[in-house]
Design a protein around this motif. Sequence first.
Motif, PDB file in Angstrom:
ATOM      1  N   GLY A 121      34.470  -2.675  50.523  1.00 16.30           N
ATOM      2  CA  GLY A 121      35.393  -3.147  51.542  1.00 16.30           C
ATOM      3  C   GLY A 121      36.677  -2.346  51.639  1.00 16.30           C
ATOM      4  N   PHE A 122      37.058  -1.671  50.550  1.00 14.93           N
ATOM      5  CA  PHE A 122      38.227  -0.805  50.641  1.00 14.93           C
ATOM      6  C   PHE A 122      38.145   0.286  49.574  1.00 14.93           C
ATOM      7  N   GLY A 123      38.892   1.360  49.838  1.00 14.46           N
ATOM      8  CA  GLY A 123      39.053   2.415  48.852  1.00 14.46           C
ATOM      9  C   GLY A 123      40.515   2.478  48.454  1.00 14.46           C
ATOM     10  N   PHE A 124      40.819   3.375  47.532  1.00 15.13           N
ATOM     11  CA  PHE A 124      42.221   3.524  47.130  1.00 15.13           C
ATOM     12  C   PHE A 124      42.501   4.970  46.771  1.00 15.13           C
ATOM     13  N   ILE A 125      43.758   5.334  46.951  1.00 14.10           N
ATOM     14  CA  ILE A 125      44.213   6.689  46.686  1.00 14.10           C
ATOM     15  C   ILE A 125      45.396   6.611  45.731  1.00 14.10           C
ATOM     16  N   LEU A 126      45.325   7.354  44.633  1.00 11.08           N
ATOM     17  CA  LEU A 126      46.427   7.488  43.687  1.00 11.08           C
ATOM     18  C   LEU A 126      47.098   8.825  43.969  1.00 11.08           C
ATOM     19  N   VAL A 127      48.387   8.787  44.290  1.00 15.75           N
ATOM     20  CA  VAL A 127      49.069   9.960  44.841  1.00 15.75           C
ATOM     21  C   VAL A 127      50.411  10.188  44.159  1.00 15.75           C
ATOM     22  N   LYS A 128      50.725  11.458  43.924  1.00 15.99           N
ATOM     23  CA  LYS A 128      52.075  11.786  43.480  1.00 15.99           C
ATOM     24  C   LYS A 128      53.065  11.394  44.580  1.00 15.99           C
ATOM     25  N   ARG A 129      54.157  10.811  44.184  1.00 20.62           N
ATOM     26  CA  ARG A 129      55.101  10.262  45.163  1.00 20.62           C
ATOM     27  C   ARG A 129      55.664  11.332  46.104  1.00 20.62           C
ATOM     28  N   GLU A 130      55.930  12.525  45.561  1.00 15.61           N
ATOM     29  CA  GLU A 130      56.472  13.561  46.446  1.00 15.61           C
ATOM     30  C   GLU A 130      55.438  14.024  47.467  1.00 15.61           C
ATOM     31  N   GLN A 131      54.156  13.952  47.097  1.00 14.85           N
ATOM     32  CA  GLN A 131      53.106  14.312  48.044  1.00 14.85           C
ATOM     33  C   GLN A 131      52.978  13.272  49.151  1.00 14.85           C
ATOM     34  N   LEU A 132      53.179  12.002  48.810  1.00 16.46           N
ATOM     35  CA  LEU A 132      53.167  10.959  49.841  1.00 16.46           C
ATOM     36  C   LEU A 132      54.285  11.199  50.856  1.00 16.46           C
ATOM     37  N   GLN A 133      55.459  11.509  50.364  1.00 17.57           N
ATOM     38  CA  GLN A 133      56.576  11.771  51.275  1.00 17.57           C
ATOM     39  C   GLN A 133      56.267  12.948  52.188  1.00 17.57           C
ATOM     40  N   ALA A 134      55.563  13.949  51.662  1.00 11.95           N
ATOM     41  CA  ALA A 134      55.232  15.135  52.461  1.00 11.95           C
ATOM     42  C   ALA A 134      54.217  14.832  53.555  1.00 11.95           C
ATOM     43  N   CYS A 135      53.520  13.697  53.455  1.00 14.22           N
ATOM     44  CA  CYS A 135      52.505  13.322  54.453  1.00 14.22           C
ATOM     45  C   CYS A 135      53.112  12.705  55.717  1.00 14.22           C
ATOM     46  N   LEU A 181      47.746   7.746  56.006  1.00  9.25           N
ATOM     47  CA  LEU A 181      48.005   7.439  54.603  1.00  9.25           C
ATOM     48  C   LEU A 181      49.472   7.111  54.359  1.00  9.25           C
ATOM     49  N   TYR A 182      50.369   7.898  54.938  1.00  7.19           N
ATOM     50  CA  TYR A 182      51.797   7.652  54.726  1.00  7.19           C
ATOM     51  C   TYR A 182      52.206   6.294  55.279  1.00  7.19           C
ATOM     52  N   ASP A 183      51.818   5.988  56.513  1.00  2.79           N
ATOM     53  CA  ASP A 183      52.207   4.711  57.109  1.00  2.79           C
ATOM     54  C   ASP A 183      51.641   3.527  56.331  1.00  2.79           C
ATOM     55  N   GLN A 184      50.393   3.667  55.848  1.00  4.13           N
ATOM     56  CA  GLN A 184      49.793   2.591  55.050  1.00  4.13           C
ATOM     57  C   GLN A 184      50.609   2.367  53.774  1.00  4.13           C
ATOM     58  N   TRP A 185      50.953   3.461  53.098  1.00  3.91           N
ATOM     59  CA  TRP A 185      51.752   3.361  51.867  1.00  3.91           C
ATOM     60  C   TRP A 185      53.144   2.809  52.156  1.00  3.91           C
ATOM     61  N   ASN A 186      53.784   3.325  53.172  1.00  2.00           N
ATOM     62  CA  ASN A 186      55.148   2.920  53.481  1.00  2.00           C
ATOM     63  C   ASN A 186      55.230   1.436  53.819  1.00  2.00           C
TER      64      ASN A 186
END
Length: 382
Positions: free
Chosen positions: A217-231, A242-247
């Motif tokens: 039903g869902f997946g997950f992504i483990l991401v370095k925080r600076e890489q998330l900001q770069a998205c 991905l960024y909007d989902q995390w934010n």
Amino acid sequence: MNAQIELTNDIEKSFEKGLENKYLLLTPGPLSTSASVRRVMQRDWCTWDKEYNALVQDIRSRLVVLATTQPEQYSAVLMQGSGSFSVESVLGSAIPKDGKILIINNGAYGARMVQMARCLNIDVVELGYPEMQTPQLSDIEKALEDDSITHVACVHCETTTGLLNPIQDIGRIVKAKNKVWIVDAMSSFGGVPMDIADLEIDFLISSANKCIQGVPGFGFILVKREQLQACKGLARSVSLDLYDQWNTMEQHEGKWRFTSPTHVVRAFYQALLELEQEGGITARYQRYLQNQQRLAAGMQALGFEMVLDQHTPQSPIITTFLYPNEADFSFQALYENLKQAGFVIYPGKVTDLNCFRIGNIGEVYLDDIERLLTAIQHYRQA
């Protein structure tokens, strides 16, 4: 109406029996889950409710702690859909318009990443190998002489064969070249020990219905925080941003942007607790490894040859076997016979070989492997 009443009664009776399964799923996911994981899905949840959102936040925190001893570097993002949705979310959100990705492909799931990247109009370099071969590190070094490559992606456990790719060695090369490192650990995370900070992984992708033993039903992504900001602002999709989902999860304390799979999320939380009770990833890895080793030995004693040779890293997740050299062998007949005996196995996925696959993960123990081997032996002797 009477048929509907009878169906409802049958369902209620199945719950009264303890949510028993008709058969074990010996597959790389979906997989057989515990009765307690299935049972917690009997309650409805509101996606706006603070109790539910707190559950989501706890899941995100637990995932990061499972993944690394340096949790401050990483964050977790949950994404609706199968694991492939999460892979596509990363590819579509992490790579800028002028970016370029090297994808290492030695199986169906590496090939799927290549397909996704091309569909998204991402500039992609494919480094392809036969499905039974691990990547050559010298090839990767040579490919990364192309300075325009910004990202590198690889599947960790390629369930086409059960092969385990050397992500530690590959990662050293990737980071020495200062590239962004994406690992599809769909079928390994939670079942194979790793520390993603030590491995210098920027994006690790997995799914609820794999080694953590939840349901699809869902997946997950483990991401370095600076890489998330770069998205931010890069996504090629609204739903898979991905960024909007995390934010949104960060700013609204566990709230998903769109309707989340609430029952699946609750089942996953239960599965995380059960992983902890088992002794964590190391203990689960040992169980899976014992399952796989006994399966391999037992199948070879019954005359089945493994596709991967002894020099190729075999994961504890799934094992691929060649059809026996018998004119009258029928995989479908074996499949149906085993299903009647209480087991479901997988057909093969290797391009040029007649083979089938048996998974070792999920709520599966050595006694189950012994019962499976006995069932196969009886089939062979019939």
